[in-house]
Design an enzyme around this catalytic site. Structure first.
Site, PDB file in Angstrom:
ATOM      1  CD  GLU A 165      -3.048  -1.111   2.158  1.00 23.10           C
ATOM      2  OE1 GLU A 165      -3.058  -0.198   3.037  1.00 23.10           O
ATOM      3  OE2 GLU A 165      -4.068  -1.897   1.993  1.00 23.10           O
ATOM      4  CD  GLU A 350      -4.176  -5.676   3.579  1.00 21.93           C
ATOM      5  OE1 GLU A 350      -4.699  -4.892   3.892  1.00 21.93           O
ATOM      6  OE2 GLU A 350      -2.837  -5.621   3.624  1.00 21.93           O
TER       7      GLU A 350
HETATM    8  C1  FCB Z   1      -4.782  -1.922   5.162  1.00 20.45           C
HETATM    9  C2  FCB Z   1      -3.271  -2.417   5.856  1.00 20.45           C
HETATM   10  C3  FCB Z   1      -3.353  -3.447   6.899  1.00 20.45           C
HETATM   11  C4  FCB Z   1      -4.728  -3.219   7.640  1.00 20.45           C
HETATM   12  C5  FCB Z   1      -6.035  -3.058   6.757  1.00 20.45           C
HETATM   13  C6  FCB Z   1      -7.327  -2.865   7.779  1.00 20.45           C
HETATM   14  O1  FCB Z   1      -4.528  -0.731   4.887  1.00 20.45           O
HETATM   15  O2  FCB Z   1      -2.624  -2.868   4.869  1.00 20.45           O
HETATM   16  O3  FCB Z   1      -2.293  -3.512   7.630  1.00 20.45           O
HETATM   17  O4  FCB Z   1      -4.543  -2.224   8.666  1.00 20.45           O
HETATM   18  O5  FCB Z   1      -5.764  -1.989   6.088  1.00 20.45           O
END
Ligand code: FCB
Length: 441
Positions: A165, A350
């Site tokens: 990210e 994610e």
């Molecule tokens: C993302 C992050 C992860 C976690 C989620 C909820 O931005 O990569 O570490 O905090 O959000």
């Protein structure tokens, strides 16, 4: 209800975590990182909590890997902390390497594919002191770290992502001040926006020279919706889209940055940044997509660039206050394939939600997460049917953990963690996922 048989053969179902959020940075000779100092500065983190103990995964990793296996998962996305491997940012801590070595062997012993992330935000304090991502030299130190950890683990991991990210690393942390190092400085932001991609490029080059296969990056995407259909709000939303969703992928796939963002950041960019774009734009083997929500934006007249403001939407929200919008995941998977990466393998690295889960009679009922998870899986399946080459899906997160500026308050896990006793309790969503992923053998 979807099962693994609704997805292509070989599709990887996994769960994700990150080192600082679960391991416990007090253990195993780990060095200080900028999150420790950010957290101990009043006002930055809920209750000033930090990751010194977290889920104590450093000691309980075998139990945690067993939980992944018992959920019938195929893969585990984890990260290797820079501050644990190089406590002073330069010299290697053998205990740190040994820990990750055991962890990867533990995954393989359980039939789990290791998906490693190199930078999930533990900038060693010694390098933060020298300016962190505002300092070009940090990018070279990152390539050194990437090489050191890959020499040890590279023969056994299935995939490596350089950075997690970049938008959070650069914009959220240097412009909005919400994450470490907590700056609100446009010049620092412009440098971090570029240097984080330069670090990616240098690490990629280094690992390629070592013959390491399957290299990628994990980008996050936030669906940009204009608050109204006025041209001003549309332009505000387009600008947000460019800052969040286009800067990094266009840097990599087009070797340039969006013009509407350069309008604001241009004067603050490092000198001769254009000369780095070939390195940044090296081919990837795969792209990781993190997706959680959407945001509505309106034009904010009379405020400095980027002159936009957040407008609350009307969809149901999670414990984070994030709107639930699975269509956004489908949107990005299709759009990334169409506009940027073509047939390159894409992984959803994610996706998940926070919920105020409680243990009652030894059980946690989180139906709401089950529905979140399965609607996002359905969006992924639809994107595959519509032509996107999506190869896997990792739920965030395996465990309730340290949610950065939110401390331990926001629970994203498939498994509940009691932060007093550290007891793990699989939630009903965990059991639902395990049933959906059973292999019938
Ligand atoms: C993302 C992050 C992860 C976690 C989620 C909820 O931005 O990569 O570490 O905090 O959000």
């Amino acid at each position: 209800m979807l099962t693994r048989f609704d997805f292509p053969v070989g599709f990887v179902f996994g769960a994700a975590t990150a080192a600082y959020q679960i391991e416990g940075s007090a253990f195993g000779g780990c060095g200080p990182c900028h999150w420790d100092s950010f957290a101990s500065t009043p006002g930055n983190v809920v209750r000033a909590e930090d990751g010194s103990r977290a889920c104590d995964h450093y000691h309980r990793w075998e139990e945690d890997l067993d939980l992944l296996k018992a959920a019938n998962l195929d893969g585990y996305r984890f990260s290797t902390s820079w501050a644990r491997v190089m406590p002073d940012g330069v010299n290697v801590n053998p205990e740190g390497l040994d820990f990750y070595d055991r962890l990867v062997d533990g995954m393989l012993a359980r039939g789990l594919k290791p998906f490693q992330t190199l930078y999930h935000w533990e900038m060693p304090s010694a390098l933060a002191d020298l300016g962190g991502w505002t300092n070009r030299d940090t990018c070279h130190r990152f390539a050194d770290f990437s090489e050191a950890i890959t020499r040890r683990l590279g023969d056994r991991v299935s995939a490596i992502a350089t950075i997690n990210e970049p938008w959070c690393v650069a914009w959220l942390s240097h412009f909005m001040g919400v994450h470490a190092p907590g700056l609100r400085d446009i010049r620092a932001t412009a440098r971090a926006m570029h240097h984080i991609l330069l670090a990616h490029g240098l690490a990629l080059e280094r690992l390629r020279c070592m013959g390491q296969p399957n290299l990628g990056i994990v980008l996050n995407f936030d669906h940009a919706t204009p608050a109204t259909d006025s041209p001003e709000d549309q332009a505000a939303s387009d600008l947000w889209d460019a800052i969040f969703n286009r800067w990094f992928i266009e840097g990599i796939t087009r070797r340039t940055y969006p013009a509407n963002v350069l309008k604001g950041l241009g004067p603050h960019m490092p000198e001769n940044w254009q000369d780095d774009m070939a390195l940044i734009g090296q081919p990837l083997d795969w792209l990781g997509v993190n997706y959680y929500t959407r945001h509505l934006h309106a034009h904010a007249p009379g405020t400095p660039w980027p002159s936009l403001r957040d407008v609350p939407g009307e969809l149901p929200r999670t414990q984070m206050g994030w709107e639930i919008y699975p269509e956004g995941l489908h949107h990005f998977l299709i759009r990334l394939a169409r506009d940027h990466v073509g047939d390159l393998p894409i992984y959803v690295t994610e996706n998940g939600m926070a919920n105020a889960d409680v243990v009652e009679d030894g059980q946690v009922n989180d139906d709401v997460r089950e529905s979140f998870l399965f609607t996002h899986l359905a969006a992924t399946k639809q994107a595959i049917a519509d032509g996107a080459n999506v190869r896997g899906f990792f739920y965030w997160s395996l465990l309730d953990n340290y949610e950065w500026a939110e401390g331990y308050e926001k629970r994203f896990g498939l498994v509940h963690v009691d932060f007093d006793t550290l007891a793990r309790t699989p939630k009903s969503s965990y059991h639902a996922l395990a049933r959906a992923l059973a292999r019938n053998d």
